[in-house]
Write a protein that holds these residues in place. Structure first.
Motif, short mmCIF file in Angstrom:
data_model
loop_
_atom_site.label_atom_id
_atom_site.label_comp_id
_atom_site.label_asym_id
_atom_site.label_seq_id
_atom_site.Cartn_x
_atom_site.Cartn_y
_atom_site.Cartn_z
N MET A 226 -9.65 14.85 13.35
CA MET A 226 -8.88 14.25 12.26
C MET A 226 -7.58 15.02 12.03
SD MET A 226 -10.20 13.40 8.41
CE MET A 226 -10.32 15.12 7.96
N TYR A 227 -7.66 16.34 12.09
CA TYR A 227 -6.46 17.17 11.90
C TYR A 227 -5.43 16.91 13.00
CZ TYR A 227 -3.45 21.27 11.93
OH TYR A 227 -2.36 22.10 11.95
N THR A 332 -12.46 19.50 -2.59
CA THR A 332 -11.15 19.24 -3.20
C THR A 332 -10.32 18.30 -2.34
OG1 THR A 332 -11.20 21.44 -4.21
CG2 THR A 332 -9.06 20.34 -4.09
N TRP A 333 -10.38 18.50 -1.01
CA TRP A 333 -9.61 17.64 -0.12
C TRP A 333 -10.13 16.20 -0.16
CZ3 TRP A 333 -10.67 14.64 4.19
CH2 TRP A 333 -9.54 14.15 4.86
N LEU A 334 -11.45 16.01 -0.18
CA LEU A 334 -12.01 14.66 -0.26
C LEU A 334 -11.60 13.98 -1.57
CD1 LEU A 334 -15.60 15.18 1.18
CD2 LEU A 334 -13.74 13.87 2.20
N ARG A 335 -11.58 14.75 -2.63
CA ARG A 335 -11.15 14.20 -3.93
C ARG A 335 -9.67 13.80 -3.87
NH1 ARG A 335 -12.72 18.18 -8.46
NH2 ARG A 335 -10.96 19.30 -7.56
N ASN A 336 -8.85 14.62 -3.21
CA ASN A 336 -7.43 14.28 -3.06
C ASN A 336 -7.23 13.05 -2.18
OD1 ASN A 336 -6.76 16.49 -4.61
ND2 ASN A 336 -6.34 17.83 -2.86
N LEU A 337 -8.06 12.93 -1.14
CA LEU A 337 -7.97 11.75 -0.27
C LEU A 337 -8.32 10.49 -1.05
CD1 LEU A 337 -7.64 10.39 2.49
CD2 LEU A 337 -10.02 11.01 3.00
N LYS A 338 -9.35 10.56 -1.86
CA LYS A 338 -9.72 9.40 -2.68
C LYS A 338 -8.59 9.04 -3.64
CE LYS A 338 -11.21 9.25 -6.56
NZ LYS A 338 -11.79 9.50 -7.89
N ALA A 339 -7.99 10.05 -4.28
CA ALA A 339 -6.89 9.80 -5.21
C ALA A 339 -5.69 9.17 -4.50
CB ALA A 339 -6.47 11.11 -5.88
N ALA A 367 1.44 5.80 -13.55
CA ALA A 367 1.98 7.14 -13.77
C ALA A 367 0.90 8.21 -13.64
CB ALA A 367 2.63 7.22 -15.15
N LYS A 368 -0.35 7.85 -13.90
CA LYS A 368 -1.46 8.80 -13.81
C LYS A 368 -1.97 8.96 -12.37
CE LYS A 368 -3.12 7.89 -18.50
NZ LYS A 368 -4.22 7.32 -19.33
N ALA A 369 -1.53 8.11 -11.48
CA ALA A 369 -1.98 8.18 -10.08
C ALA A 369 -1.41 9.43 -9.42
CB ALA A 369 -1.54 6.93 -9.32
N SER A 370 -2.04 9.84 -8.31
CA SER A 370 -1.59 11.05 -7.61
C SER A 370 -0.18 10.88 -7.05
CB SER A 370 -2.56 11.40 -6.48
OG SER A 370 -2.58 10.37 -5.51
N THR A 509 5.53 7.66 5.26
CA THR A 509 4.68 8.81 5.61
C THR A 509 3.58 9.01 4.58
OG1 THR A 509 6.59 9.87 6.65
CG2 THR A 509 4.70 11.27 6.15
N GLN A 510 3.94 8.83 3.31
CA GLN A 510 2.95 8.99 2.24
C GLN A 510 1.86 7.93 2.34
OE1 GLN A 510 3.57 11.62 0.21
NE2 GLN A 510 1.64 11.42 -0.89
N LEU A 511 2.25 6.69 2.63
CA LEU A 511 1.27 5.61 2.73
C LEU A 511 0.39 5.76 3.98
CD1 LEU A 511 3.50 2.60 1.60
CD2 LEU A 511 1.43 3.42 0.45
N ARG A 512 0.93 6.31 5.05
CA ARG A 512 0.12 6.53 6.26
C ARG A 512 -0.89 7.66 6.06
NH1 ARG A 512 5.22 7.20 9.31
NH2 ARG A 512 6.08 5.11 9.63
N GLY A 513 -0.56 8.63 5.21
CA GLY A 513 -1.48 9.73 4.95
C GLY A 513 -1.36 10.89 5.91
N ASN A 514 -0.28 10.95 6.71
CA ASN A 514 -0.14 12.03 7.70
C ASN A 514 -0.20 13.42 7.07
OD1 ASN A 514 1.60 9.55 8.64
ND2 ASN A 514 0.93 10.58 10.49
N LYS A 515 0.58 13.60 6.01
CA LYS A 515 0.66 14.91 5.38
C LYS A 515 -0.69 15.33 4.81
CE LYS A 515 3.41 17.55 2.06
NZ LYS A 515 4.51 17.49 1.05
N LEU A 516 -1.42 14.38 4.24
CA LEU A 516 -2.72 14.70 3.66
C LEU A 516 -3.73 15.10 4.74
CD1 LEU A 516 -4.39 14.76 1.05
CD2 LEU A 516 -4.98 12.38 1.45
N PHE A 517 -3.67 14.45 5.89
CA PHE A 517 -4.63 14.75 6.95
C PHE A 517 -4.32 16.06 7.67
CE2 PHE A 517 -5.90 10.49 6.13
CZ PHE A 517 -7.22 10.41 6.54
N THR A 518 -3.08 16.49 7.64
CA THR A 518 -2.76 17.80 8.22
C THR A 518 -2.92 18.92 7.20
OG1 THR A 518 -0.41 17.44 7.74
CG2 THR A 518 -1.19 16.88 9.95
N SER A 519 -3.08 18.57 5.92
CA SER A 519 -3.20 19.59 4.87
C SER A 519 -4.59 20.23 4.83
CB SER A 519 -2.90 18.97 3.49
OG SER A 519 -3.93 18.07 3.10
N ILE A 520 -5.53 19.72 5.63
CA ILE A 520 -6.87 20.33 5.62
C ILE A 520 -6.85 21.72 6.26
CG2 ILE A 520 -8.06 18.11 5.65
CD1 ILE A 520 -8.63 18.50 8.59
N LYS A 521 -5.82 22.01 7.04
CA LYS A 521 -5.71 23.34 7.63
C LYS A 521 -5.37 24.36 6.55
CE LYS A 521 -3.33 25.89 11.30
NZ LYS A 521 -2.36 25.79 12.41
#
Length: 525
Positions: A226-227, A332-339, A367-370, A509-521
């Motif tokens: 995934m990373y 925490t990462w799974l919670r961020n992915l869900k958000a 406005a409350k969304a991530s 990039t934000q909608l694709r989730g690239n940054k989030l999936f590389t942030s697990i490192k």
């Protein structure tokens, strides 16, 4: 003479008792603690340990089990085999802590001793295999739940078969079956009370933990895959979904011992949460409102259940802090992915969601969304005098397309054709695509999407086209396979405008989730 004889006999008996006390095996436990007490106490210790392990308390679990092990060894209440098993169980806590914080994705040292998580798990596998093979378990001696006790009490064997190399005394009888004889006679006393039952339990747990560690190594491979995919422009979510689904199916009936239920539950919550989030992502890419919503709800429920897992700790000799530990990086990462997926869902289905509440409440909810996508879009549109910002869906081959929101399964929906097969699912200003505007701009948008499809898909920056006939400039960038971001100016714009390209690249990039999936490192920003 009789009195002298009695005194002499008394002295001989006293000397005999002193000799017996000096030469009594040090491994014998105190007679005040019977076999059943020892077994129940050790079972409670293991219960506490696995409860701590399943609730993110890795350091506490390791410290607790090691203290209880040292205390039991000091008091000679457990055999060396069981003590070795406790050490192997305690080592699992350190490995689980590294796993839960994605340490295995961190930088690898060059010419450094191999201390990776993979090598830790491999060492644990070897140790669990060794301990399981060292003791032979017959079906009747396999640990089971006692129907008359809240403790997990192994059923004692009718006899005591011992394999070659087992550390169980060959004269040891069942701890429960021989309790009376233990109290009444010292001739058949085993080296350790309850030794055979505890060894059966430890060996059985080692066999099941062997399966657990194998499953852990599979999930490590999944996160590594995934990373690496996160660095690609388009993430293959279907490949990731197949991988995690296989892991769930393979381990569905493994490591099922009641004592391991906290580990089993945590493992299931983790894998099933990922599975539901990946399913939600795929449904959103194909613009399926209800399936995406249900998957997000399931993932939310599983994350909540995982965090609120029972943390019942029975008090023993070693104090255990009741303060809940902080959530590890994995949770925490799974919670961020869900958000992040909830934010994406809010954008893709903004029109149907807006109809369920007032504009003010919808704005506050976004406005409350991530990541507030709609706020970014409206701000950019007003600041740079954009005619329209839209996300366009390509419905080609999408057999279950049914328009905005939920559609009853039995309701017939005609497959869109021509220009209608590229509907704008999001647009701002919302009233831009009136009948007149749609007729003016949409043929040009669809023509560019068809003619420049390869360029739009493969180019990092947005593709721009100026149509002198319409006096309009169109910027297009691919979000994912079926979704294209379109920005329309009713004037001529330079194709190198950095503000436009930066905005579109950020949104895609934000909608694709690239940054989030590389942030697990670990250490990623």
């Amino acid at each position: 003479m009789c009195k002298v004889h009695q005194q002499s006999s008394s002295k001989r008996e006293e000397r005999s008792n002193q000799y017996s006390n000096r030469h009594r095996p040090e491994t014998c436990p105190k007679m005040s603690e019977n076999a059943e007490d020892i077994i129940i106490k050790q079972q409670t210790i293991l219960d506490n340990f696995f409860n701590l392990l399943g609730s993110f308390s890795y350091d506490k679990a390791k410290e607790y089990l090691e203290k209880e092990r040292d205390l039991a060894v000091k008091n000679h209440t457990v055999a060396p085999f069981f003590s070795s098993a406790l050490s192997a169980f305690a080592s699992l806590a350190a490995a689980e802590k590294n796993y839960a914080n994605f340490i295995f994705l961190g930088p690898k040292g060059f010419l450094r001793k191999d201390s990776s998580l993979k090598s830790m798990y491999e060492a644990l596998m070897n140790e669990y295999q060794r301990l399981e093979d060292k003791h032979y378990i017959t079906p009747v001696s396999t640990p089971t739940m006692s129907p008359s006790s809240s403790y997990r009490t192994p059923t004692p064997p009718s006899s005591s078969p011992v394999s070659v190399g087992s550390e169980v005394s060959s004269s040891a009888a069942s701890s429960f079956g021989s309790t009376g004889s233990v109290r009444g006679s010292t001739q058949n006393l085993p080296a350790y009370l309850g030794e055979d039952v505890l060894e059966n339990l430890a060996s059985h747990l080692c066999g099941q933990l062997l399966s657990f560690v194998r499953a852990r190594m599979k999930t490590m491979e999944f996160y590594e895959k995934m990373y690496s995919m996160g660095s690609n422009r388009y993430i293959k979510f279907d490949v990731l979904l197949n991988s995690i689904s296989d892991i769930v199916k393979t381990n569905l009936k493994l490591f099922h011992h009641p004592m391991l239920s906290p580990l089993k539950s945590a493992f299931s919550f983790e894998c099933e949460t990922i599975m539901k989030l990946l399913e939600a992502e795929i449904h959103m890419q194909n613009w399926r409102f209800l399936p995406a919503l249900l998957c997000l709800h399931d993932a939310h429920s599983k994350l909540g259940a995982w965090q609120n897992m029972p943390k019942e700790i029975k008090k023993l000799s070693t104090a255990v802090s009741s303060k809940p530990p902080p959530a590890p990086g994995l949770y925490t990462w799974l919670r961020n992915l869900k958000a992040a997926l909830v934010s994406k869902f809010t954008l893709y289905f903004h029109e149907i969601l807006s109809k369920q509440t007032t504009p003010v409440d919808m704005k506050n909810f976004c406005a409350k969304a991530s990541f507030d996508y709609f706020s970014k879009i409206t701000s950019f549109q007003k600041k740079y005098d954009v005619a329209c910002i839209a996300i366009v869906l390509d419905t080609a081959g999408l057999d279950d397309y049914s328009g905005h929101g939920y559609c009853h399964p039995q309701k017939a929906f005609e497959t869109p054709k021509g220009l209608d097969s590229f509907p704008p699912i999001v647009s701002y200003p919302p009233n831009f695509f009136s009948q007149e505007k749609l007729a003016t701009h949409w043929p040009s948008v669809v023509m560019i999407m068809n003619n420049k499809e390869q360029d739009i898909r493969n180019t990092e920056t947005a593709v721009s086209i100026f149509d002198p006939r319409m006096n309009a400039t169109y910027f297009l960038s691919k979000i994912e396979a079926r979704m294209t971001l379109v920005v329309i100016f009713e004037s001529k714009k330079t194709e190198r405008d950095s503000h436009i390209h930066r905005f579109m690249q950020l949104l895609c990039t934000q909608l694709r989730g690239n940054k989030l999936f590389t942030s697990i490192k670990p250490g990623s920003k």
